[in-house]
Design a protein around this motif. Structure first.
Motif: not given
Length: 695
Positions: A649-653
């Motif tokens: 999962w990309n929590v942010s970029r």
């Protein structure tokens, strides 16, 4: 300084260097690496130039040979935290590593570090006493390339089965920083940091550091691995570049030599037992330094000189052989072995590359000096018995003292030339020849006779690639190479009179990219024959001669297909029909027609990946067919299939959290054998959670 303090210091230093690199650049030059994307970039990379398979850097589509390229992103998506996990997901490569040989593989019917070459950034340490210890993990590498079939025309002897090259992440003036932390089953902890940036007005640097700890679900199975990789590139003038590398690696693998067979099979009850002694030791230390000058004499001519220094220290102290006595319900231990390697290698490569008109030409001279000291406690006495469970492991106790046994001094020289000639718009001819000379001088440190041995081999390759369409090519190749009958650095008096074995290969194949790279596939058919292997004299079984031969033929298929914008399927399969054509072993027994040990007839991999809207997932299967543990084909390792998965999962970029799941079905299986009474087991079911940052 403790391990934790050491790791923190490295992390802070890399962070400061990356920050300094960022300040040296203009704001509009700053780049942010984003881990978010649509489809997984897991294609075969047919358009990528390869520095492994040829000195003239052909693309995989142009190359008349079989090549797999595994990108760092592919390894990350699949959750491969060891290099051998990644390599054995390529086509036809099987892991046969053990504590004795370090890292070793089987490919195209040939096995071990005398037939499968391991390189790091194109640098190849000579193999001492059959042992290779790095590269071991993928941190700090941009991609892994696997060339199948003889590679002697590029790297010399010992490459009949395959050549594996881990290619480093290069220094860059663009500021970048990445870090990883992970925790998992088996008390696994791992962390890595890396970064690059500008160095003054004309230079750039790259630093990568990594450490891991684990007990591998084995009693007294604590293992650790630490490394520091540093690279600098600097433009001395507009036409002259200086590249420097300085690395340090330390490994303490599991002091574990497998589990004894119970009633001829594996016992789940003994899966976590370790029958080594309490004070067992395995420790590898590798130091490397490299300096390369590159002079662009003209737009078409480049001259380079590369000087490399490698030092390896390896130590073993273990009880290595186990046998289960069913009548007494005891495990018998023997072979109390203590060994120490000191290996030092200094090498130089002078090369010229000319790209002009229809030709891409490379020619060079390689030379190296290797000193190898072997210390051991031969004949490895010592024995004990313990209960199958709940036992006191005891201490290392051998009646044989540890003392220097022999030293070898080896000088190597090689001359090579390779030319890729564009015959026409559609036809490319690749021709190369290499001549290697090895001078080995051995001195006994126990009063036995020494000797000097001179070996030589000439390798050649001729290949044709015909471009049927812009993204479709057919190829054919004939090549030859050589392998030593044993490690060159550890030749003894008995095998010093033998020449290098001779291998010949014929290969044909097809490579194609479809729909702008959304689908890529390759297929190959090959036949390899190796002569001059050691066999017993047919007229006198008490004598050994170089009259044996073995061969393999097979088919390989690799494919990568984008099923939908977010889905990709990767698959490969290899069929290997390998046999001894002529081999007589002790007692006069002929092994002709038998399959060599550690060679499966069939191996295959399947991976399905998904990446969309900040999520990534992957699921895969690995199949390895039955393998014999001896040339008599009297005992076999059962075939096995394992299933793995990952979810990210990309929590942010800039931040990715990923869960890696291994051996989902908790399969009890043997990776390889250590003797006819004990097998080395594969990992049990476990999970690992990692967090990765990229800026």
């Amino acid at each position: 300084m403790t391990d934790t303090q050491y790791s923190r210091t490295i992390a802070v230093a890399i962070s400061l260097l990356c920050a300094a690199g960022a300040m040296a650049q203009q704001a509009d030059e700053l780049q942010t690496v984003t881990v978010q994307g649509a489809a997984s970039p897991s294609a075969l990379g047919l358009a990528r130039p390869s520095a492994t398979a040829s000195r003239v850097e052909l693309t995989a589509l142009e190359l008349p040979a079989s090549l797999d390229t595994l990108s760092a992103d592919t390894l990350q998506t699949r959750g491969d935290l060891l290099l051998k996990d990644a390599v054995t997901r390529s086509t036809g490569l099987t892991d046969i590593s053990s504590p004795g040989n370090g890292v070793a593989y089987s490919a195209r019917g040939f096995t071990g570090n005398g037939s499968i070459a391991l390189l790091e950034n194109g640098q190849r340490p000579q193999v001492g006493a059959g042992t290779a210890t790095y590269p071991a993990d993928p941190w700090g590498y941009d991609h892994i390339e696997v060339l199948r079939g003889p590679g002697s025309v590029v790297y010399g002897s010992g490459t009949t089965g395959a050549t594996i090259n881990a290619v480093r992440k290069a220094p860059s003036r663009a500021s970048a920083f990445e870090a990883m932390a992970g925790v998992g089953g088996g008390r696994a902890l791992r962390a890595g940091v890396g970064g690059s940036g500008a160095l003054g007005e004309h230079g750039a640097f790259r630093i990568d550091a990594y450490a891991d700890r684990s007990d591998g679900f084995i009693d007294r199975g604590d293992a650790r691995h630490d490394k520091l990789l540093t690279s600098v590139t600097y433009a001395l003038t507009p036409d002259v570049d200086l590249d420097l590398q300085l690395d340090h690696l330390e490994q303490k693998p599991q002091r574990y030599f497998g589990t004894p067979l119970v009633n001829g099979g594996l016992s789940r009850a003994l899966r976590g037992q370790n029958y080594d002694v309490a004070d067992a030791d395995i420790h590898f230390v590798d130091d490397k330094a490299l300096a390369r000058l590159t002079w662009r004499y003209s737009p078409s001519l480049t001259i380079s000189n590369e000087l490399a220094y490698l030092k390896a220290r390896r130590n073993w102290r273990n009880a290595e052989y186990y046998h289960y006595d069913a009548a007494a319900n005891l495990v018998e231990r023997s072979d109390y072995i203590a060994i120490h390697h000191d290996q030092e290698q200094t090498g130089n490569r002078l090369e010229a590359r000319w790209h002009g008109g229809a030709h891409r030409l490379a020619a060079g001279w390689e030379a190296a000096v290797i000193n190898f000291l072997h210390t051991n406690n031969s004949p490895y006495g010592g024995a004990s018995t313990v209960a199958p469970t709940g036992f006191d492991p005891g201490l290392f106790d051998s009646p044989d003292p540890l003392r220097p046994n022999y030293a070898t001094h080896t000088i190597t020289n090689a001359f090579y030339v390779e030319d890729a000639y564009r015959v026409s718009e559609r036809l490319l001819a690749l021709a190369g020849v290499r001549h290697d000379r090895y001078q080995v001088d051995r001195v006994s440190l126990l009063g036995a006779a020494g000797f000097a041995s001179a070996l030589q081999a000439t390798a050649a390759r001729l290949g044709l690639t015909w471009t049927l369409a812009p993204q479709t090519s057919l190829y054919a190749q004939v090549s030859n190479g050589s392998d030593p009958v044993t490690s060159l650095l550890s030749l003894n008096l008995a095998n010093s009179r033998y020449k290098l074995t001779a291998a010949r290969q014929v290969e044909v194949g097809v490579k194609q990219a479809l729909a702008g790279g959304k689908a890529e596939w390759t297929a190959a058919l090959y036949h390899i024959r190796k002569d001059d292997i050691i066999t017993r004299d047919p007229l006198n079984a008490a004598l050994s001669v170089q009259g044996g031969s073995q061969s393999s033929r097979g088919a390989e298929l690799t494919a990568s297909v984008a099923l939908a914008p977010a889905w990709r399927l990767d698959a490969n399969a290899a069929y290997t029909d390998a046999q001894f054509d002529q081999l007589i072993e002790s007692g006069g027994q002929s092994r002709a027609g038998n399959r060599p040990a550690d060679v499966p007839k069939v191996s295959a991999n399947l991976w399905l990946t998904y990446r969309d809207h900040g999520w990534r997932a992957a699921a895969g299967a690995r199949y390895v067919g039955e393998r014999f543990i001896d040339n008599a084909n009297s005992q076999a390792l059962p075939a096995y299939t394992t299933f793995d998965a990952s979810l990210g999962w990309n929590v942010s970029r800039n931040v990715l959290v990923q869960l890696n799941l291994r051996n989902l079905a908790d399969k009890l299986y043997a990776v390889t054998s250590y003797s006819d009474s004990q097998y080395l087991l594969g990992d049990r079911r476990h999970a690992e959670l990692t967090v990765q940052w990229r800026y």
